[in-house]
Scaffold this active site. Structure first.
Site, PDB file in Angstrom:
ATOM      1  N   GLN A 174      11.868 -15.018   6.589  1.00 40.33           N
ATOM      2  CA  GLN A 174      10.627 -15.532   6.001  1.00 40.33           C
ATOM      3  C   GLN A 174      10.750 -15.280   4.495  1.00 40.33           C
ATOM      4  O   GLN A 174      10.406 -14.215   3.986  1.00 40.33           O
ATOM      5  CB  GLN A 174       9.413 -14.789   6.577  1.00 40.33           C
ATOM      6  N   TYR A 177      35.663  30.302   1.827  1.00 40.00           N
ATOM      7  CA  TYR A 177      35.723  28.844   1.869  1.00 40.00           C
ATOM      8  C   TYR A 177      36.941  28.404   2.673  1.00 40.00           C
ATOM      9  O   TYR A 177      38.084  28.747   2.333  1.00 40.00           O
ATOM     10  CB  TYR A 177      35.797  28.234   0.450  1.00 40.00           C
ATOM     11  N   ARG A 219       0.805  -1.217   0.000  1.00 39.54           N
ATOM     12  CA  ARG A 219       0.000   0.000   0.000  1.00 39.54           C
ATOM     13  C   ARG A 219       0.846   1.278   0.000  1.00 39.54           C
ATOM     14  O   ARG A 219       0.355   2.359  -0.275  1.00 39.54           O
ATOM     15  CB  ARG A 219      -0.950  -0.004   1.217  1.00 39.54           C
TER      16      ARG A 219
END
Ligand code: UD1
Ligand code: MG
Length: 520
Positions: free
Chosen positions: A131, A426, A72
């Site tokens: 599983q 920077y 879903r």
């Protein structure tokens, strides 16, 4: 004894032998020879044999069903890894469950994208059962028989219902033990029960449950039942595994429904009872995108409320995104539209202004983060001032009282106590001392196209605007670098470095040019 936390990795690689004394027989065989082929993925410690005081200390396991695909959600990612409150659904369920039983007695039943799910939660130290084919919630438990049968009782949780609390799991356990029932299910009264299994209680004995009926199989008269099956159960393992093989796939989904165990055990004269939770929100499942978003909002709002109760002011908490594992000190103020994510720790007396996003960072006391900052794995010491619009990337350490301003980007940088880099800069791979002034537009040229190099700027240095520092390079203590300089070699302490083209002036040049244009 082997540490539990290491098990998932060693089991996957099949390298480390497991001491026989700590393993169940079949499980040991399965894990060492073919970890993925038969169901059990990870060795499990055999639960201690209960002594004479069996009734007072039952051996209890928790199994978390997490193998489903989550059709879903219409997603390529496994359902239980979808995140709410900044963590996968399954991680929330494990966190609640580990407060009730130790990780060594906990098993996640995984299947769809099993490897990804296992890796995401392996650090918790729980065991895993594979599983391979997902044939329903009943089938999930059939596959886990080998791991769970040695226990007296098993609590079964849904991996897609993350709001469950340790207190409710404990209540379910205690009620189940007190009732001495074969199956106890947690139920809730919902305003809108659509989509959930409904609980049919026995007329004569209202504590007892006759059956659980799934949405698609509801008879017209049953549709108005608002008591739903929450998807959390406790089972006495003996009757449970004695009867589980009687489950059938005779239903609209052609799956083995765990919920059919209620009627099945009832027919076998075993006791099946229900415990209704007082908080219906705790049992909400994340089956659709809308449900996930609803759960996420509840978790985050609860987190904000918890922080506010601890002395943090959060303006407009509906607009803030604060992950479950974040901690924030008292008297810190969070403005609207702030995101604080991951394992971030924020000190007290800070102010975090709007539109800042902070991930996995550590912020000291009395730090001000002005609007629009982005911090990722950064450390900021007490009294620092950031922003607006600073970008602190991983490995950034901002010293006590230091300032980092507008449009400054940092990466792997230590900026010392009281230093300032206020504008358009920077700084990467740099060690910057105390009381350093980094002028506007300064750039550390740390990358030569192949390698990264370090820039060292010692205490008290002054970099004029627009300095370009070509690493590896060292600016000595107290040195000055003139504005606009390109520095390619070390600058000695207390000296002045100038590395810019000499200015020339041609007097009257502009005026002559203008007049020449006019004459044309
Ligand atoms: C289930 C219950 C329903 C209950 C609801 C509560 C069944 C048949 N129905 O419905 O009564 O009201 O939970 O949320 O159990 N899973 C596996 N292996 C599988 C199938 C599912 O591990 O083969 C896992 C899923 O990953 C999930 C959990 O089991 O975590 C529940 O499965 P889901 O498909 O969500 O069941 P619901 O339709 O929600
Ligand atoms: Mg569900």
């Amino acid at each position: 004894m082997e540490s539990r936390a290491s098990r998932p990795a060693t089991a996957g690689s099949g390298k480390a032998p497991v001491p026989p004394s700590t393993c169940g027989r079949a499980i040991l065989k399965c894990t060492c020879l073919a970890p993925y082929s038969r169901g059990i993925l990870v060795p499990v410690s055999k639960p201690q044999k209960s002594s004479s005081n069996h009734a007072s200390t039952p051996r209890i396991a928790i199994a978390i069903m997490a193998a489903g695909k989550g059709t879903r959600l219409k997603s390529k990612h496994p359902k239980v890894l979808h995140e709410v409150g900044g963590k996968p659904l399954l991680a929330h369920v494990i966190a609640a469950a580990t407060k009730v039983v130790p990780a060594k007695d906990m098993y996640a039943i995984i299947g769809h994208e099993a490897d990804r799910v296992r890796k995401a939660v392996a650090h918790t130290g729980i065991g895993f059962v594979l599983q391979e084919e997902q044939r329903g919630t009943g089938h999930a438990l059939m596959v886990a028989r080998e791991a769970l049968a040695p226990y007296d009782q098993v609590i079964v949780l849904s991996g897609d219902a993350p709001l469950i609390t340790p207190q409710t799991i404990q209540k379910l356990r205690d009620f189940h033990l007190a009732q001495r029932s074969a199956m106890t299910l947690l139920t809730a009264q919902l305003e809108n029960p659509t989509g959930y299994g409904r609980v049919i209680r026995k007329r004569a004995d209202r504590d007892s449950v006759q059956a659980i009926v799934e949405q698609k199989s509801l008879l017209p008269g049953q549709k108005k039942i608002r008591e739903i099956n929450a998807g959390f159960y406790a089972f006495a393992t003996k009757p449970f595994f004695r009867h589980i093989d009687k489950l059938s796939t005779d239903n609209p989904h052609h799956e083995y429904y765990l919920t059919d165990m209620a009627a099945l055990l009832g027919r076998a004269k075993e006791r099946v009872v229900a415990l209704q939770t007082g908080d219906p929100y705790e049992v909400l499942g994340g089956n659709t995108r809308a449900e996930l978003v609803d759960i996420d909002q509840r978790i985050r709002l609860a987190k904000c409320q918890q922080l506010m109760a601890e002395g943090v002011t959060i303006f407009y908490p509906q607009t803030c995104v604060i992950d479950s594992d974040v901690s924030i000190g008292a008297d810190t103020v969070i403005e609207p539209f702030v995101q604080i994510l991951g394992k971030t720790r924020v000190g007290g007396d800070c102010r975090i202004r709007s539109y800042s996003v902070i991930l996995n960072s550590e912020i000291g006391d009395e730090v001000v983060i002005r609007p629009g900052c982005v911090l990722d794995e950064a450390r900021v010491r007490a009294g620092a001032l950031l922003g607006p619009y600073s970008h602190l990337r991983p490995g950034t350490e901002i010293g006590e009282g230091a300032h980092v301003g507008n449009f400054v980007e940092t990466k792997k940088v230590r900026l010392g106590k009281g230093s300032k880099a206020n504008h358009l800069t920077y700084l990467g791979d740099a060690e910057i001392g105390e009381r350093v002034n980094v002028g506007a537009g300064t750039i550390t040229c740390n990358y030569d196209g192949v390698n990264k190099h370090t820039t060292i700027i010692e205490d008290g240095a002054f970099l004029g605007s627009d300095a370009t520092l070509v690493a590896p390079v060292r600016i000595g203590k107290g040195a000055y670098v003139g504005a606009g300089s390109c520095v390619t070699d070390d600058v000695p302490a207390d000296s002045l470095a100038l590395g810019r083209a000499r200015k020339i002036v041609k007097e009257g040049w502009a005026k002559e040019k203008r007049e020449a244009h006019k004459a044309k």
